[in-house]
Design a protein around this motif. Structure first.
Motif, PDB file in Angstrom:
ATOM      1  N   TYR A   1       0.845  -1.203   0.000  1.00  0.00           N
ATOM      2  CA  TYR A   1       0.000   0.000   0.000  1.00  0.00           C
ATOM      3  C   TYR A   1       0.877   1.247   0.000  1.00  0.00           C
ATOM      4  O   TYR A   1       0.631   2.189  -0.758  1.00  0.00           O
ATOM      5  CB  TYR A   1      -0.920  -0.023   1.220  1.00  0.00           C
ATOM      6  CG  TYR A   1      -1.777   1.204   1.387  1.00  0.00           C
ATOM      7  CD1 TYR A   1      -3.015   1.307   0.761  1.00  0.00           C
ATOM      8  CD2 TYR A   1      -1.357   2.274   2.184  1.00  0.00           C
ATOM      9  CE1 TYR A   1      -3.802   2.437   0.916  1.00  0.00           C
ATOM     10  CE2 TYR A   1      -2.130   3.401   2.341  1.00  0.00           C
ATOM     11  CZ  TYR A   1      -3.355   3.477   1.712  1.00  0.00           C
ATOM     12  OH  TYR A   1      -4.128   4.605   1.869  1.00  0.00           O
TER      13      TYR A   1
ATOM     14  N   LYS B   1      -0.188   6.605  -6.876  1.00  0.00           N
ATOM     15  CA  LYS B   1      -1.508   7.242  -6.898  1.00  0.00           C
ATOM     16  C   LYS B   1      -1.378   8.757  -7.013  1.00  0.00           C
ATOM     17  O   LYS B   1      -2.078   9.407  -7.808  1.00  0.00           O
ATOM     18  CB  LYS B   1      -2.263   6.840  -5.628  1.00  0.00           C
ATOM     19  CG  LYS B   1      -3.610   7.506  -5.420  1.00  0.00           C
ATOM     20  CD  LYS B   1      -3.569   8.802  -4.622  1.00  0.00           C
ATOM     21  CE  LYS B   1      -3.043   8.619  -3.213  1.00  0.00           C
ATOM     22  NZ  LYS B   1      -3.140   9.914  -2.442  1.00  0.00           N
TER      23      LYS B   1
ATOM     24  N   THR C   1      -5.789  -2.267  -2.452  1.00  0.00           N
ATOM     25  CA  THR C   1      -4.847  -1.203  -2.783  1.00  0.00           C
ATOM     26  C   THR C   1      -4.958  -0.800  -4.239  1.00  0.00           C
ATOM     27  O   THR C   1      -4.982   0.394  -4.576  1.00  0.00           O
ATOM     28  CB  THR C   1      -3.411  -1.656  -2.473  1.00  0.00           C
ATOM     29  OG1 THR C   1      -3.305  -1.988  -1.081  1.00  0.00           O
ATOM     30  CG2 THR C   1      -2.412  -0.572  -2.809  1.00  0.00           C
TER      31      THR C   1
ATOM     32  N   TYR D   1      -7.835   1.434  -4.995  1.00  0.00           N
ATOM     33  CA  TYR D   1      -7.619   2.843  -4.656  1.00  0.00           C
ATOM     34  C   TYR D   1      -6.859   3.556  -5.775  1.00  0.00           C
ATOM     35  O   TYR D   1      -7.235   4.657  -6.205  1.00  0.00           O
ATOM     36  CB  TYR D   1      -6.861   2.928  -3.331  1.00  0.00           C
ATOM     37  CG  TYR D   1      -6.622   4.326  -2.835  1.00  0.00           C
ATOM     38  CD1 TYR D   1      -7.524   5.363  -3.081  1.00  0.00           C
ATOM     39  CD2 TYR D   1      -5.471   4.625  -2.108  1.00  0.00           C
ATOM     40  CE1 TYR D   1      -7.303   6.641  -2.616  1.00  0.00           C
ATOM     41  CE2 TYR D   1      -5.240   5.909  -1.629  1.00  0.00           C
ATOM     42  CZ  TYR D   1      -6.153   6.913  -1.885  1.00  0.00           C
ATOM     43  OH  TYR D   1      -5.927   8.183  -1.416  1.00  0.00           O
TER      44      TYR D   1
ATOM     45  N   PHE E   1      -9.158   4.038  -8.680  1.00  0.00           N
ATOM     46  CA  PHE E   1     -10.150   5.091  -8.411  1.00  0.00           C
ATOM     47  C   PHE E   1      -9.572   6.459  -8.746  1.00  0.00           C
ATOM     48  O   PHE E   1     -10.210   7.277  -9.420  1.00  0.00           O
ATOM     49  CB  PHE E   1     -10.551   5.028  -6.937  1.00  0.00           C
ATOM     50  CG  PHE E   1     -11.501   6.119  -6.505  1.00  0.00           C
ATOM     51  CD1 PHE E   1     -12.880   5.949  -6.632  1.00  0.00           C
ATOM     52  CD2 PHE E   1     -11.029   7.309  -5.954  1.00  0.00           C
ATOM     53  CE1 PHE E   1     -13.762   6.952  -6.229  1.00  0.00           C
ATOM     54  CE2 PHE E   1     -11.894   8.309  -5.551  1.00  0.00           C
ATOM     55  CZ  PHE E   1     -13.267   8.124  -5.691  1.00  0.00           C
ATOM     56  N   VAL E   2      -8.361   6.712  -8.292  1.00  0.00           N
ATOM     57  CA  VAL E   2      -7.729   8.002  -8.559  1.00  0.00           C
ATOM     58  C   VAL E   2      -7.425   8.153 -10.048  1.00  0.00           C
ATOM     59  O   VAL E   2      -7.580   9.236 -10.624  1.00  0.00           O
ATOM     60  CB  VAL E   2      -6.452   8.144  -7.709  1.00  0.00           C
ATOM     61  CG1 VAL E   2      -5.677   9.398  -8.102  1.00  0.00           C
ATOM     62  CG2 VAL E   2      -6.810   8.176  -6.224  1.00  0.00           C
TER      63      VAL E   2
ATOM     64  N   SER F   1     -10.483  11.774  -1.718  1.00  0.00           N
ATOM     65  CA  SER F   1     -10.241  10.463  -1.112  1.00  0.00           C
ATOM     66  C   SER F   1      -9.071  10.480  -0.131  1.00  0.00           C
ATOM     67  O   SER F   1      -8.956   9.601   0.722  1.00  0.00           O
ATOM     68  CB  SER F   1      -9.996   9.409  -2.201  1.00  0.00           C
ATOM     69  OG  SER F   1      -8.777   9.653  -2.885  1.00  0.00           O
ATOM     70  N   SER F   2      -8.213  11.484  -0.253  1.00  0.00           N
ATOM     71  CA  SER F   2      -7.064  11.574   0.658  1.00  0.00           C
ATOM     72  C   SER F   2      -7.451  12.106   2.032  1.00  0.00           C
ATOM     73  O   SER F   2      -6.623  12.098   2.957  1.00  0.00           O
ATOM     74  CB  SER F   2      -5.985  12.487   0.058  1.00  0.00           C
ATOM     75  OG  SER F   2      -6.354  13.863   0.171  1.00  0.00           O
TER      76      SER F   2
ATOM     77  N   THR G   1      -8.987  10.991   4.441  1.00  0.00           N
ATOM     78  CA  THR G   1      -8.872  10.122   5.614  1.00  0.00           C
ATOM     79  C   THR G   1      -7.722  10.595   6.504  1.00  0.00           C
ATOM     80  O   THR G   1      -7.651  10.228   7.673  1.00  0.00           O
ATOM     81  CB  THR G   1      -8.624   8.662   5.194  1.00  0.00           C
ATOM     82  OG1 THR G   1      -7.566   8.625   4.228  1.00  0.00           O
ATOM     83  CG2 THR G   1      -9.888   8.050   4.601  1.00  0.00           C
TER      84      THR G   1
ATOM     85  N   LYS H   1     -12.650   5.509   0.394  1.00  0.00           N
ATOM     86  CA  LYS H   1     -11.309   5.281   0.922  1.00  0.00           C
ATOM     87  C   LYS H   1     -11.366   4.485   2.228  1.00  0.00           C
ATOM     88  O   LYS H   1     -10.528   3.608   2.469  1.00  0.00           O
ATOM     89  CB  LYS H   1     -10.623   6.621   1.148  1.00  0.00           C
ATOM     90  CG  LYS H   1      -9.245   6.530   1.811  1.00  0.00           C
ATOM     91  CD  LYS H   1      -8.212   5.877   0.913  1.00  0.00           C
ATOM     92  CE  LYS H   1      -6.827   5.995   1.553  1.00  0.00           C
ATOM     93  NZ  LYS H   1      -6.439   7.391   1.833  1.00  0.00           N
TER      94      LYS H   1
ATOM     95  N   VAL I   1     -11.642   0.930   1.339  1.00  0.00           N
ATOM     96  CA  VAL I   1     -10.356   0.384   0.895  1.00  0.00           C
ATOM     97  C   VAL I   1      -9.521  -0.057   2.090  1.00  0.00           C
ATOM     98  O   VAL I   1      -9.019  -1.191   2.148  1.00  0.00           O
ATOM     99  CB  VAL I   1      -9.585   1.428   0.061  1.00  0.00           C
ATOM    100  CG1 VAL I   1      -8.126   1.013  -0.122  1.00  0.00           C
ATOM    101  CG2 VAL I   1     -10.247   1.613  -1.290  1.00  0.00           C
TER     102      VAL I   1
END
Length: 247
Positions: free
Chosen positions: A50, A57, A121, A124, A127-128, A139-140, A142, A210, A213
């Motif tokens: 990850y 990412k 992973t 994610y 997705f980006v 999404s970042s 978090t 996220k 994920v």
């Protein structure tokens, strides 16, 4: 009507309080000090994949960002990759691997990587890659909670896992400071480009994704069988290996 900035952040924090992976049973056991040394090593090895994918990412995201935002976001890639292999977030994670007794070759080969952790992973990263930059930045967020979990995790390792070499905790200490800075920057960027409540709802939805994920990654580790754990003969001889099954 659009939510105020305070209302939006309150909604995001409510999602994180409910769904962030600090509530996952695996993370709870880690912070309670009940993981076995082998379970901890498997977590480090899977999370390393990850960690490797985070600058990938962010590099995909950079290609989509407005010019001014690129100047700020590129610092995230540099933070993880570092100016060379001996510095940066990935280097700190390799130090954690050594601290728990995992040879670097075992990290890089991904011999302990579970299919579910890889799938989560990769989801994610995809997705980006496949969504507009707005969703990728959202999404970042978090990271609004990451600074809290890193502080808790550092204390948990110091208290419950004294066999882990102290230098292995450098990443946790760094993220407990850096995550808040990055979250503030991401929120500011998103608010500059938010025009409707639908935009705000996209931010919340991206954070929910996220969280899924991160939760799914730990689900994969909860399903690890004894035969999937590393053999003691494969561990670094300098690490004081605790008996298998001890906490």
């Amino acid at each position: 009507m659009m939510w105020t900035s305070a209302e939006l952040e309150s909604r995001l924090l409510a999602v994180l309080a409910r769904s962030y992976h600090h509530r996952h049973p695996f993370n709870r056991r880690m912070h309670d000090g009940t993981l076995t040394p082998d379970e901890l090593r498997v977590w480090v090895a899977n999370r390393y994949y990850y960690q490797q994918c985070i600058p990938v990412k962010d590099s995909l995201l950079l290609a989509k960002l407005p010019e001014d935002a690129r100047r700020e976001w590129i610092t995230r890639v540099l933070y993880h990759d570092g100016p060379d292999r001996e510095h940066g977030g990935l280097s700190a994670w390799r130090a954690l691997g050594r601290a728990v007794g995992l040879p670097e070759g075992m990290l890089e080969s991904h011999d302990l990587l579970r299919p579910g952790a890889r799938f989560a992973t990769d989801a994610y990263v995809n997705f980006v890659r496949d969504h507009p930059w707005f969703d990728g930045v959202a999404s970042s967020l978090t990271e609004l909670y990451a600074q809290r979990i890193m502080a808790v995790r550092t204390v948990a390792f110091e208290t419950h896992y004294p066999w882990v070499e102290p230098e292995g905790l450098a990443y946790f200490r760094s993220r407990s400071r850096q995550a808040g800075v990055e979250a503030s920057g991401a929120l500011r960027l998103l608010e500059e480009h938010t025009r409707t409540q639908a935009d705000q709802e996209r931010i919340v939805a991206a954070v929910e994704f996220k969280c899924s994920v991160l939760w799914s990654l730990l689900d994969a580790l909860d399903a690890v069988a004894p035969e999937d754990l590393p053999d003691d003969d494969d561990l670094m001889p300098s690490e004081p290996v605790a008996p298998r099954g001890s906490a």
